[in-house]
Design a protein around this motif. Structure first.
Motif, PDB file in Angstrom:
ATOM      1  N   LEU A  43      11.563  -2.026 -14.302  1.00 53.21           N
ATOM      2  CA  LEU A  43      12.685  -1.112 -14.048  1.00 53.21           C
ATOM      3  C   LEU A  43      13.249  -0.579 -15.369  1.00 53.21           C
ATOM      4  N   ALA A  72       0.829  -1.214   0.000  1.00 50.72           N
ATOM      5  CA  ALA A  72       0.000   0.000   0.000  1.00 50.72           C
ATOM      6  C   ALA A  72       0.857   1.255   0.000  1.00 50.72           C
ATOM      7  N   GLY A  92      10.801  -7.810 -11.290  1.00 49.64           N
ATOM      8  CA  GLY A  92      10.551  -6.412 -11.641  1.00 49.64           C
ATOM      9  C   GLY A  92      11.569  -5.768 -12.569  1.00 49.64           C
ATOM     10  N   ALA A 101       3.688  -5.342  -4.943  1.00 50.90           N
ATOM     11  CA  ALA A 101       4.197  -3.975  -4.868  1.00 50.90           C
ATOM     12  C   ALA A 101       4.614  -3.673  -3.433  1.00 50.90           C
ATOM     13  N   SER A 102       4.827  -4.731  -2.644  1.00 48.76           N
ATOM     14  CA  SER A 102       5.363  -4.544  -1.291  1.00 48.76           C
ATOM     15  C   SER A 102       6.873  -4.767  -1.346  1.00 48.76           C
ATOM     16  N   SER A 103       7.558  -4.384  -0.278  1.00 47.97           N
ATOM     17  CA  SER A 103       9.015  -4.600  -0.249  1.00 47.97           C
ATOM     18  C   SER A 103       9.363  -5.989   0.252  1.00 47.97           C
ATOM     19  N   MET A 141       7.403  -6.873  -8.333  1.00 43.89           N
ATOM     20  CA  MET A 141       8.173  -5.651  -8.627  1.00 43.89           C
ATOM     21  C   MET A 141       9.588  -5.724  -8.067  1.00 43.89           C
ATOM     22  N   GLY A 201       4.007   3.637  -2.268  1.00 45.21           N
ATOM     23  CA  GLY A 201       4.041   4.343  -3.553  1.00 45.21           C
ATOM     24  C   GLY A 201       3.956   3.390  -4.739  1.00 45.21           C
ATOM     25  N   ALA A 202       4.661   2.272  -4.660  1.00 44.34           N
ATOM     26  CA  ALA A 202       4.643   1.323  -5.778  1.00 44.34           C
ATOM     27  C   ALA A 202       3.252   0.719  -5.935  1.00 44.34           C
ATOM     28  N   ARG A 207      -3.713   0.822   5.949  1.00 36.79           N
ATOM     29  CA  ARG A 207      -3.114   1.509   4.789  1.00 36.79           C
ATOM     30  C   ARG A 207      -3.770   1.039   3.488  1.00 36.79           C
ATOM     31  N   ASN A 261      -2.600  -5.633   2.192  1.00 40.89           N
ATOM     32  CA  ASN A 261      -1.372  -5.078   2.779  1.00 40.89           C
ATOM     33  C   ASN A 261      -1.179  -5.584   4.198  1.00 40.89           C
ATOM     34  N   ARG A 262       0.080  -5.674   4.600  1.00 39.46           N
ATOM     35  CA  ARG A 262       0.424  -6.125   5.954  1.00 39.46           C
ATOM     36  C   ARG A 262      -0.336  -5.301   6.987  1.00 39.46           C
ATOM     37  N   THR A 263      -0.353  -3.988   6.784  1.00 37.24           N
ATOM     38  CA  THR A 263      -1.116  -3.106   7.673  1.00 37.24           C
ATOM     39  C   THR A 263      -2.437  -2.774   6.974  1.00 37.24           C
TER      40      THR A 263
HETATM   41  N1  LIG Z   1      10.597  -2.789 -10.510  1.00 42.78           N
HETATM   42  C1  LIG Z   1      10.517  -1.479 -10.388  1.00 42.78           C
HETATM   43  O1  LIG Z   1      10.792  -0.718 -11.333  1.00 42.78           O
HETATM   44  C2  LIG Z   1      10.063  -0.882  -9.090  1.00 42.78           C
HETATM   45  C3  LIG Z   1       9.577   0.437  -9.033  1.00 42.78           C
HETATM   46  C4  LIG Z   1       9.138   0.938  -7.812  1.00 42.78           C
HETATM   47  C5  LIG Z   1       9.204   0.145  -6.670  1.00 42.78           C
HETATM   48  N2  LIG Z   1       9.691  -1.122  -6.754  1.00 42.78           N
HETATM   49  C6  LIG Z   1       9.760  -1.982  -5.576  1.00 42.78           C
HETATM   50  O2  LIG Z   1       8.487  -2.007  -4.950  1.00 42.78           O
HETATM   51  C7  LIG Z   1       8.637  -2.214  -3.550  1.00 42.78           C
HETATM   52  C8  LIG Z   1       7.800  -1.220  -2.755  1.00 42.78           C
HETATM   53  O3  LIG Z   1       8.272   0.088  -2.983  1.00 42.78           O
HETATM   54  P1  LIG Z   1       7.527   1.365  -2.322  1.00 42.78           P
HETATM   55  O4  LIG Z   1       8.218   2.556  -2.859  1.00 42.78           O
HETATM   56  O5  LIG Z   1       6.050   1.272  -2.480  1.00 42.78           O
HETATM   57  O6  LIG Z   1       7.876   1.166  -0.780  1.00 42.78           O
HETATM   58  P2  LIG Z   1       7.068   1.744   0.477  1.00 42.78           P
HETATM   59  O7  LIG Z   1       6.312   2.970   0.123  1.00 42.78           O
HETATM   60  O8  LIG Z   1       8.066   1.772   1.586  1.00 42.78           O
HETATM   61  O9  LIG Z   1       5.971   0.596   0.809  1.00 42.78           O
HETATM   62  C9  LIG Z   1       6.377  -0.659   1.246  1.00 42.78           C
HETATM   63  C10 LIG Z   1       5.155  -1.586   1.296  1.00 42.78           C
HETATM   64  O10 LIG Z   1       5.635  -2.911   1.515  1.00 42.78           O
HETATM   65  C11 LIG Z   1       4.994  -3.470   2.680  1.00 42.78           C
HETATM   66  N3  LIG Z   1       5.965  -4.354   3.316  1.00 42.78           N
HETATM   67  C12 LIG Z   1       7.240  -4.059   3.676  1.00 42.78           C
HETATM   68  N4  LIG Z   1       7.850  -5.136   4.203  1.00 42.78           N
HETATM   69  C13 LIG Z   1       6.929  -6.144   4.189  1.00 42.78           C
HETATM   70  C14 LIG Z   1       6.948  -7.505   4.597  1.00 42.78           C
HETATM   71  N5  LIG Z   1       8.043  -8.045   5.149  1.00 42.78           N
HETATM   72  N6  LIG Z   1       5.831  -8.250   4.419  1.00 42.78           N
HETATM   73  C15 LIG Z   1       4.730  -7.721   3.862  1.00 42.78           C
HETATM   74  N7  LIG Z   1       4.652  -6.424   3.451  1.00 42.78           N
HETATM   75  C16 LIG Z   1       5.732  -5.648   3.614  1.00 42.78           C
HETATM   76  C17 LIG Z   1       4.614  -2.277   3.516  1.00 42.78           C
HETATM   77  O11 LIG Z   1       3.571  -2.655   4.366  1.00 42.78           O
HETATM   78  P3  LIG Z   1       3.156  -1.791   5.676  1.00 42.78           P
HETATM   79  O12 LIG Z   1       2.179  -0.758   5.214  1.00 42.78           O
HETATM   80  O13 LIG Z   1       2.557  -2.794   6.591  1.00 42.78           O
HETATM   81  O14 LIG Z   1       4.433  -1.196   6.219  1.00 42.78           O
HETATM   82  C18 LIG Z   1       4.195  -1.278   2.437  1.00 42.78           C
HETATM   83  O15 LIG Z   1       2.883  -1.532   1.997  1.00 42.78           O
HETATM   84  C19 LIG Z   1      10.149  -2.121  -3.264  1.00 42.78           C
HETATM   85  O16 LIG Z   1      10.661  -3.431  -3.184  1.00 42.78           O
HETATM   86  C20 LIG Z   1      10.699  -1.435  -4.507  1.00 42.78           C
HETATM   87  O17 LIG Z   1      12.038  -1.814  -4.793  1.00 42.78           O
HETATM   88  C21 LIG Z   1      10.124  -1.658  -7.942  1.00 42.78           C
END
Ligand SMILES: NC(=O)c1ccc[n+]([C@@H]2O[C@H](COP(=O)([O-])OP(=O)(O)OC[C@H]3O[C@@H](n4cnc5c(N)ncnc54)[C@H](OP(=O)(O)O)[C@@H]3O)[C@@H](O)[C@H]2O)c1
Length: 290
Positions: A259, A139, A255, A202-204, A232, A141-142, A166, A161-163
């Motif tokens: 990218l 939930a 992903g 789209a989670s990390s 992703m 940015g991705a 959100r 989403n985990r939370t």
């Molecule tokens: N391939 C590409 O071009 C591309 C582009 C953009 C992003 N990405 C990838 O997308 C991912 C997310 O990026 P973001 O910018 O959206 O990050 P972000 O805003 O920090 O959001 C992270 C999300 O992941 C969840 N999360 C984190 N750790 C988790 C776990 N262990 N188990 C379950 N859920 C978990 C979080 O849940 P909570 O709300 O519970 O904290 C939150 O919803 C990253 O891995 C990034 O590298 C890839």
């Protein structure tokens, strides 16, 4: 097709940047340097570590002559919005900017993550059947970019989403924009998995953590035939989510395609040159390239 550097290098140096914190791990310099070389442009791309308090000054510097623009990564994709002159429709809807385009002193914010994802999903063979159902995991940015992409493709979206709060907020924000496509937050056990033709992680979860998955214990056989799991995350190449999906006979992609496409679209916006995605993938060492 030759992916070598172009032979006619232009004399005017042009600059583009990545602003992020941290920035040292970024794969963007490799991709954009390869694109400048392929396009025959005398360009320079630099990843700069910019802490939150330094963002305004860094962005002001983009208005200089010879600067094409910048990419933004964590933690700047949302805060940069207030520093720009205008936003593309995608950046406005998603509320996040990954690409700033400089034109004659003015700065436009765009989001190439969403169209990059759209293209990567099409490359992976996903068929954009109207009304198909998509599960978006995460939930942040991705996830917002993923929801926007799925909605562009007229898919029905479930956010997990985990939370949970959100996920609710993201679904409500989407509804608040008057979107016609249905976007709902849900829990793992309430989701009608037999109708989900696409899962987008789209989670990390799984990022640099090979044993982590956003769907622990998930039974992939619940998915319909032909379903796709798009992760992703691109480090490692095969995440646990992908490995478990593939073991159950479900197609899964990482992903790297997204990218590469988001970089291609940013470069195209800066320079007007649409460099083939293979150039970016080769820079990422995908497909056996060195
Ligand atoms: N391939 C590409 O071009 C591309 C582009 C953009 C992003 N990405 C990838 O997308 C991912 C997310 O990026 P973001 O910018 O959206 O990050 P972000 O805003 O920090 O959001 C992270 C999300 O992941 C969840 N999360 C984190 N750790 C988790 C776990 N262990 N188990 C379950 N859920 C978990 C979080 O849940 P909570 O709300 O519970 O904290 C939150 O919803 C990253 O891995 C990034 O590298 C890839």
């Amino acid at each position: 097709m030759s992916l070598d550097a172009g032979s006619n290098v232009s004399p005017d140096p042009q600059q583009a940047f990545l602003f992020a914190d941290p920035a040292g791990h970024s794969l963007s310099p490799r991709m954009h340097r390869a694109a400048f070389a392929y396009a025959g442009l005398n360009g320079h791309y630099e990843a700069r570590r910019v802490p939150a308090e330094g963002l305004a000054e860094a962005v002001a510097g983009l208005r200089r002559q010879g600067v094409l623009g910048a990419n933004l990564s964590l933690p700047h994709k949302e805060t940069v919005v207030a520093l720009l002159d205008d936003l593309s429709p995608a950046a406005r809807a998603i509320g996040a900017v990954n690409t700033v385009i400089h034109r004659q002193g003015r700065l436009l914010g765009d989001n190439t993550d969403a169209p990059g994802l759209l293209q990567a999903l099409s490359d992976a063979g996903y068929s954009w059947r109207k009304g198909a159902e998509v599960a978006v995991l995460g939930a942040g940015g991705a996830a917002r970019a993923a929801v926007y992409t799925a909605a562009l493709g007229r898919q029905r979206v479930w956010i997990l989403n985990r939370t949970r709060d959100r996920a609710d907020e993201l679904a409500a924000a989407w509804a608040g924009q008057g979107a016609e496509v249905e976007v709902r937050a849900t829990d793992l056990h309430d989701l009608p998995w037999s109708r989900v033709s696409l899962i987008i992680n789209a989670s990390s979860a799984g990022l640099n953590a090979p044993e982590e998955t956003p769907l622990p214990g998930f039974d992939f056989s619940l998915l319909p035939a032909g379903a796709l799991v798009y992760d992703m995350v691109y480090k490692p190449d095969e995440t646990r989510l992908m490995r478990e999906a593939r073991s159950a006979g479900v197609k899964a992609e990482n992903g790297l395609g997204m990218l590469a496409h988001q970089a291609r679209l940013a470069f195209c916006a800066w320079t007007g040159c649409d460099v083939p995605v293979e150039v970016y993938l080769q820079a990422l060492n995908v497909g056996g390239a060195t």
